[in-house]
Motif scaffolding. Structure first.
Motif, mmCIF file in Angstrom:
data_model
loop_
_atom_site.group_PDB
_atom_site.id
_atom_site.type_symbol
_atom_site.label_atom_id
_atom_site.label_comp_id
_atom_site.label_asym_id
_atom_site.label_seq_id
_atom_site.Cartn_x
_atom_site.Cartn_y
_atom_site.Cartn_z
ATOM 1 N N ALA A 146 -21.053 76.540 47.939
ATOM 2 C CA ALA A 146 -19.653 76.841 47.608
ATOM 3 C C ALA A 146 -19.240 76.121 46.327
ATOM 4 N N VAL A 147 -19.708 74.894 46.152
ATOM 5 C CA VAL A 147 -19.385 74.158 44.923
ATOM 6 C C VAL A 147 -20.085 74.788 43.731
ATOM 7 N N ARG A 148 -21.347 75.178 43.928
ATOM 8 C CA ARG A 148 -22.077 75.794 42.823
ATOM 9 C C ARG A 148 -21.367 77.049 42.308
ATOM 10 N N PRO A 182 -9.446 65.431 45.862
ATOM 11 C CA PRO A 182 -10.733 65.409 45.138
ATOM 12 C C PRO A 182 -11.215 66.821 44.809
ATOM 13 N N PHE A 183 -11.877 66.936 43.648
ATOM 14 C CA PHE A 183 -12.448 68.212 43.203
ATOM 15 C C PHE A 183 -13.944 67.988 42.969
ATOM 16 N N ALA A 184 -14.780 68.641 43.768
ATOM 17 C CA ALA A 184 -16.229 68.423 43.724
ATOM 18 C C ALA A 184 -16.884 69.305 42.668
ATOM 19 N N THR A 185 -17.841 68.732 41.964
ATOM 20 C CA THR A 185 -18.583 69.465 40.939
ATOM 21 C C THR A 185 -20.062 69.119 41.060
ATOM 22 N N LEU A 186 -20.910 70.133 40.953
ATOM 23 C CA LEU A 186 -22.366 69.929 40.973
ATOM 24 C C LEU A 186 -22.966 70.614 39.755
ATOM 25 N N PRO A 187 -22.878 69.974 38.602
ATOM 26 C CA PRO A 187 -23.348 70.653 37.383
ATOM 27 C C PRO A 187 -24.855 70.698 37.283
ATOM 28 N N GLN A 236 -17.216 75.489 40.367
ATOM 29 C CA GLN A 236 -17.245 74.087 39.926
ATOM 30 C C GLN A 236 -15.829 73.533 39.877
ATOM 31 N N GLY A 237 -15.649 72.354 40.496
ATOM 32 C CA GLY A 237 -14.307 71.795 40.615
ATOM 33 C C GLY A 237 -13.632 72.283 41.881
ATOM 34 N N LEU A 238 -14.404 72.424 42.940
ATOM 35 C CA LEU A 238 -13.888 72.946 44.212
ATOM 36 C C LEU A 238 -12.986 71.902 44.892
ATOM 37 N N PRO A 239 -11.735 72.255 45.228
ATOM 38 C CA PRO A 239 -10.899 71.302 45.979
ATOM 39 C C PRO A 239 -11.442 71.144 47.393
#
Length: 386
Positions: free
Chosen positions: A177-179, A217-222, A182-185
């Motif tokens: 979901a994060v992928r 928080p906003f999750a990111t997996l670059p 990007q910047g998923l709340p």
């Protein structure tokens, strides 16, 4: 040296720090640099030639001019300053051990031969490293494996705990979901595994204060084909993740005036014809406060509102471009390596560097209000009197 590198990254591009006392207060909160160590940190930067014209009154630092080069040069020059202080053998061995473990885990019995350590020093190095939280170990059938606590994928104890509690399927689903965004709340209800991973420092997730007053928080997996963004240019990556968090906040929690296309917001910030400014809005001061504190934007007054204006330094421009690429394409586009290069990178027999890095720690409360912080940063950089 680590504190010196952090301070150098903060002031890079500011030219003159006219009130070092105000800066000392800022870095105590923002970078965890103790006020008692501030003078020594500036002294280190001066010896390395990264600041000059240092004005002093007794032991107090009054101001200085920054001369911080690009990241690779920064670390090279700080390393030279460290070596000129003639560190002891144990200090040099500790640096080698931490650097080695930051790349990948290694069995403890192999550490001595791989790094050429003095056999008598090894037990003390491991003891000191564990006491300082620089080294962790996990016991396996064949013996203990040492690893760095700083890289998520290389933290087998924490990863194992997360998998045991949430299950591999759940974690895989939430990471996917994060992928895709990007910047998923993230919250405990919608993404329990991610929320847990963030709270344990497994995933970088800058937070922005929502209109309701709590931090989101906003999750990111670059995916990062450029490994230097995880090492020498890590400051640029951290700025990019903060930029993503702020514009995603405006997208998801902006109410009737939510930003429909966050990437266009960043395009506006990069546009010199618009003065690198966004239009004034009643929520900008709250929404972009994180970027203001990291000195990525300044606030230009406009009536009762403010206009965020990009502070045009090389780092800030690159960070905003990187953030825009990550949100649009899920990966950096500029200077992107081709497929062949990417495959080559993946097949290299080189140390693995994780794209997930832990946050240093999460503060439970702020020590400076936004108003206090704004006044201090303006004073430190000579834009206003305190």
């Amino acid at each position: 040296m680590g504190m010196a590198a952090s301070l150098a990254s903060l002031v890079r591009g500011q030219d003159v720090v006219s009130d070092a006392e105000a800066l000392k207060t800022i870095v105590a909160e923002q970078l965890d640099i103790s006020p008692y160590a501030f003078g020594a940190v500036v002294d280190t930067l001066e010896r390395a030639g990264l600041v000059d014209d240092v004005q002093r009154r007794g032991q107090k630092i009054l101001g200085f001019t920054e001369n911080v080069p690009y990241h690779e040069d920064l670390y090279e020059r700080l390393g030279g300053a460290w070596r000129s202080d003639q560190p002891s053998q144990l200090e040099q061995e500790m640096l080698a051990v931490v650097d080695r473990l930051a790349h990948s885990p290694v069995p403890s019995e192999e550490l001595e031969n791989e790094l050429g350590l003095d056999h008598r020093d090894v037990p003390r190095l491991i003891e000191i490293g564990k006491a300082a939280s620089l080294i962790n170990g996990v016991a396996l059938i064949d013996g203990e494996v040492l690893y760095s606590p700083f890289f998520g994928f290389e933290n087998p104890a924490l990863l194992g705990s997360l998998l045991e509690q949430h299950g591999s399927g759940r974690i895989a689903e939430e990471l996917a979901a994060v992928r895709s965004h990007q910047g998923l709340p993230v919250d405990d209800k919608g993404f329990p595994a991610l929320a847990d991973a963030i709270s344990r420092g497994f995933i970088l997730a800058p937070s922005v204060t929502r209109p309701e007053g709590f931090d989101q928080p906003f999750a990111t997996l670059p995916y990062l084909p450029d490994p230097s963004l995880l090492t020498a240019r890590k400051a640029v990556l951290e700025k990019a993740l903060a930029v993503i968090a702020c514009v995603r906040c405006g997208e998801h929690f902006g109410g009737a005036t939510s930003a429909r296309d966050p990437a266009r917001v960043l395009t506006a910030l990069l546009d010199p014809d618009r003065g690198h400014r966004l239009r004034p809005h009643g929520s900008h001061q709250r929404q972009y406060q994180l970027l203001f504190r990291m000195q990525i934007v300044d606030f230009v007054p406009s009536g009762n509102w403010v206009m965020p204006q990009l502070i045009v330094t090389d780092d800030n421009v690159e960070a905003v471009r990187l953030a825009r690429d990550l949100m649009t394409y899920g990966e950096p586009i500029e200077d992107r390596a081709g497929d062949d290069a990417a495959r080559g990178l993946l097949s290299l027999n080189s140390p693995y560097q994780a794209p997930l890095q832990t946050v240093s720690r999460r503060r439970e409360k702020k020590t400076l209000t936004d108003k206090e912080y704004s006044a201090l940063i303006a004073t430190a950089m000579g834009r206003a009197a305190l």
